[in-house]
Design a protein around this motif. Structure first.
Motif, short mmCIF file in Angstrom:
data_model
loop_
_atom_site.label_atom_id
_atom_site.label_comp_id
_atom_site.label_asym_id
_atom_site.label_seq_id
_atom_site.Cartn_x
_atom_site.Cartn_y
_atom_site.Cartn_z
N GLY A 142 0.82 -1.20 0.00
CA GLY A 142 0.00 0.00 0.00
C GLY A 142 0.86 1.26 0.00
N PHE A 143 0.23 2.44 0.02
CA PHE A 143 0.97 3.70 -0.17
C PHE A 143 2.06 3.95 0.87
N SER A 144 1.90 3.39 2.07
CA SER A 144 2.92 3.67 3.09
C SER A 144 3.94 2.54 3.21
N GLY A 145 3.87 1.59 2.27
CA GLY A 145 4.86 0.51 2.27
C GLY A 145 4.44 -0.70 3.08
N LYS A 146 3.18 -0.72 3.56
CA LYS A 146 2.74 -1.89 4.34
C LYS A 146 2.04 -2.90 3.44
N LYS A 147 2.04 -4.15 3.91
CA LYS A 147 1.38 -5.22 3.14
C LYS A 147 -0.13 -5.04 3.17
N GLU A 200 -4.00 2.28 4.72
CA GLU A 200 -2.63 1.87 4.35
C GLU A 200 -2.57 0.43 3.87
N THR A 201 -3.46 -0.40 4.42
CA THR A 201 -3.37 -1.84 4.15
C THR A 201 -4.60 -2.38 3.41
N THR A 235 -1.94 11.65 -0.79
CA THR A 235 -2.15 12.55 -1.92
C THR A 235 -2.67 11.72 -3.09
N GLU A 236 -3.11 12.42 -4.16
CA GLU A 236 -3.65 11.76 -5.36
C GLU A 236 -2.70 10.68 -5.89
N THR A 237 -1.39 10.92 -5.77
CA THR A 237 -0.45 9.95 -6.34
C THR A 237 -0.45 8.62 -5.57
N ASP A 238 -1.01 8.64 -4.37
CA ASP A 238 -1.08 7.40 -3.59
C ASP A 238 -2.17 6.45 -4.07
N ILE A 239 -3.08 7.00 -4.89
CA ILE A 239 -4.20 6.16 -5.37
C ILE A 239 -3.68 4.91 -6.08
N LYS A 240 -2.57 5.08 -6.78
CA LYS A 240 -2.07 3.93 -7.56
C LYS A 240 -1.64 2.75 -6.68
N TYR A 241 -1.40 3.00 -5.42
CA TYR A 241 -0.99 1.90 -4.53
C TYR A 241 -2.19 1.13 -3.96
N ASN A 242 -3.31 1.81 -3.86
CA ASN A 242 -4.42 1.18 -3.13
C ASN A 242 -5.71 1.03 -3.92
N PHE A 243 -5.69 1.43 -5.20
CA PHE A 243 -6.91 1.30 -6.00
C PHE A 243 -6.60 0.58 -7.31
N VAL A 244 -7.44 -0.41 -7.64
CA VAL A 244 -7.38 -1.01 -8.97
C VAL A 244 -8.81 -1.03 -9.51
N ALA A 245 -8.92 -1.24 -10.83
CA ALA A 245 -10.27 -1.25 -11.42
C ALA A 245 -10.38 -2.34 -12.46
#
Ligand code: F6P
Length: 525
Positions: A142-147, A200-201, A235-245
């Protein structure tokens, strides 16, 4: 060549069935068994780990002969071939109907508009596999580096019911990831789900074939707003870590902020309610692991082969569809009840409701004319034995004739033998009670035996069961990914068969549009 346009009521077999009905409608099934010691064997079909015993139906060999003739006169074989070959059988949407390609293990090409869809299907499967593995193994962070620990599927209808039913149905095979589903536009639904989640997870999987569905987009926007709220330092750039479609609508997905590498494909030739075999089933692959997802696809493929290649008299989905038509169109029944004897399968009836009722709830035939015969029936149900203490009273003694599908498993998953023996005794008892009923004489004897002779005059009529109520017994060795795949494909093909014979288009859903339009009008008032 388009599907043939054949009015079923104008066929020879329909006329034969009408006059045959007059001979058979008041006959007790018991007499069929008395006349034929082999009836159970004759009316049982086997496929892999599954058997269908349809002997407790109000049919004879003659009924079956006319029903099979109806399938032939409706050119069902030709329709099945066209469906599997990717011809445009969804005429009103100008699309092929190829959910079978999603689990095709034949290795052969399936061409739509001159290109082999199997190339994209296999590519997507590779992507689902790699992604599922990296999430499960904790490599994708996830965005903060956690599983990732939690998966949230956001979708509705076909983008929710199938994946949710399978994840719950195969919970026994689940890994460490927690899986959640948000579908309803009711804000309390999304709030309840996210209130205990850690952004985060958590991985949000937004599933929408069109990416225009009000419920899904509203829920996705609410989740995004929550994810980007100040408290999480995102921030908006974190979306790529936690969202898929998962979608066919790439531009809308990109507008939402999802990175290209996080977009899983969907195709117009897969209907929403038939789509869990594609990346729409990503939450299945995440929750159960890709190997289990693959076995699930394999089970469906085996049923596809059975449906495509077996003669109709040995073809389980075809027989189920013909029986359903026999009751719906000749006995004028309105509904069918589906009762799985497994608590894991609580979501099977709601899934089947969409599959069957959205597909065959149509009153315009393939010629564009209003039909003057019944089409799609009402599907309902819940799990045995719970239903025995709820609605089964009406099925046993009510005024309506309601054909039932009982689905049971020879083995339980956790192995509590005592429970399973009792569960399966109830499974068998329900079908037997519906079939045999209880006569006045039997009630009389029973009451006398129990020392209730003084109450016989008063209570006897209330304790009589007329019986002669039909059911199918579907017995499966064990609830496994493969077997569940087969069961779902079995019902998909039953639905197709019914739609072909009813001469309707089963793969559009214009009936849901008016409500959507009006909701928008009410919203803008
Ligand atoms: O409203 C009906 C429907 O179109 C279903 O057929 C479909 O499964 C559901 O909405 C969701 O659609 P989408 O996946 O495009 O969001």
């Amino acid at each position: 060549m388009p599907l043939k346009n054949i009015n079923p009521t104008k066929t020879e077999s329909w006329k034969k069935l009408q006059s045959h009905l007059l001979e058979i409608k008041d006959v007790e099934m018991k007499s069929f068994f008395q006349k034929d010691n082999n009836r159970k064997e004759k009316f049982t079909l086997n496929f892999e780990d599954l058997s269908l015993d349809y002997s407790k139906n109000r049919i004879t060999e003659e009924t079956l002969e006319y029903l099979l003739e109806l399938a032939n006169e409706s050119e069902l074989k030709d329709a099945i071939q066209k469906c599997f070959a990717g011809e445009i059988i969804n005429v009103t949407e100008n699309r092929a109907v190829l959910h079978t390609a999603l689990r095709n293990r034949n290795g052969g090409e399936i061409n739509v508009d001159g290109s082999d869809v199997m190339v994209e299907v296999n590519e997507a499967l590779g992507k689902i596999k790699a992604f599922s593995e990296s999430i499960i193994q904790g490599k994708f962070k996830g965005f903060s580096g956690k599983k990732i620990t939690d998966i949230v599927n956001i979708g509705i209808g076909g983008s929710d019911l199938g994946p949710r039913m399978v994840v719950e149905g195969l919970h026994y095979y689940k890994n460490h990831l927690n899986t959640h589903f948000i579908s309803n536009i009711d804000g309390d639904h999304v709030t309840e789900v996210i209130k205990n989640l850690n952004p985060e997870t958590t991985l949000f999987v937004i599933v929408s074939k069109t990416f225009t569905t009000q419920e899904t987009l509203t829920n996705a926007e609410t989740v995004k707003k929550w994810f980007l709220s100040k408290q999480f330092n995102t921030t908006e750039t974190d979306i790529k870590y936690n969202f898929v479609a998962v979608s066919t609508n790439l531009s809308k997905v990109r507008d939402f902020g999802i990175a290209d590498q996080n977009i899983f494909p969907m195709w117009n030739w897969v209907g929403g309610r038939y789509s869990m075999w594609s990346a729409v089933g990503l939450s299945i692959s995440l929750a159960l692991g890709f190997d289990n997802f693959n076995s699930f696809l394999n089970g469906a493929f085996k049923m596809d082969e059975h449906f495509k290649n077996s003669p109709f008299e040995k073809n389980i989905p075809v027989i189920l569809a013909l029986l359903s038509i026999w009751y719906n169109n000749f006995f004028n029944t309105e509904s069918e009840v589906v009762i799985p004897y497994s608590q894991y399968l609580e979501k099977l009836p709601p899934f089947l409701q969409q599959l069957s009722m959205e597909s065959n709830g149509k009153s315009t035939d393939r010629n564009g004319d209003s039909v003057d015969y019944q089409t799609g029936n009402i599907i309902w149900g819940n799990t045995g034995t719970n239903v025995q203490h709820a609605f089964m009273q009406l099925v046993h003694q009510g005024t309506k004739l309601i054909p039932a599908d009982f689905i049971g498993f020879e083995e339980s998953l956790h192995g509590l033998k005592d429970h399973h023996e009792k569960l399966m005794a109830n499974f068998s008892a329900q079908a037997e009670a519906l079939y045999a009923g209880k006569t006045k004489e039997e009630v009389h004897l029973d009451m006398k035996f129990q020392g209730d002779s003084d109450k016989i005059n008063q209570l006897l009529p209330f304790k009589v069961f007329e019986g002669n109520r039909p059911s199918n017994t579907i017995l499966i060795k064990k609830l496994t990914p493969k077997n569940l795949g087969s069961v779902i494909a079995m019902y998909e093909h039953k639905t197709l068969t019914q739609g072909i014979i009813w001469n309707i288009y089963s793969f559009d859903q214009f009936g849901v549009e008016l409500g959507k339009e009006l909701a928008n009008k009410f919203l803008s008032k």
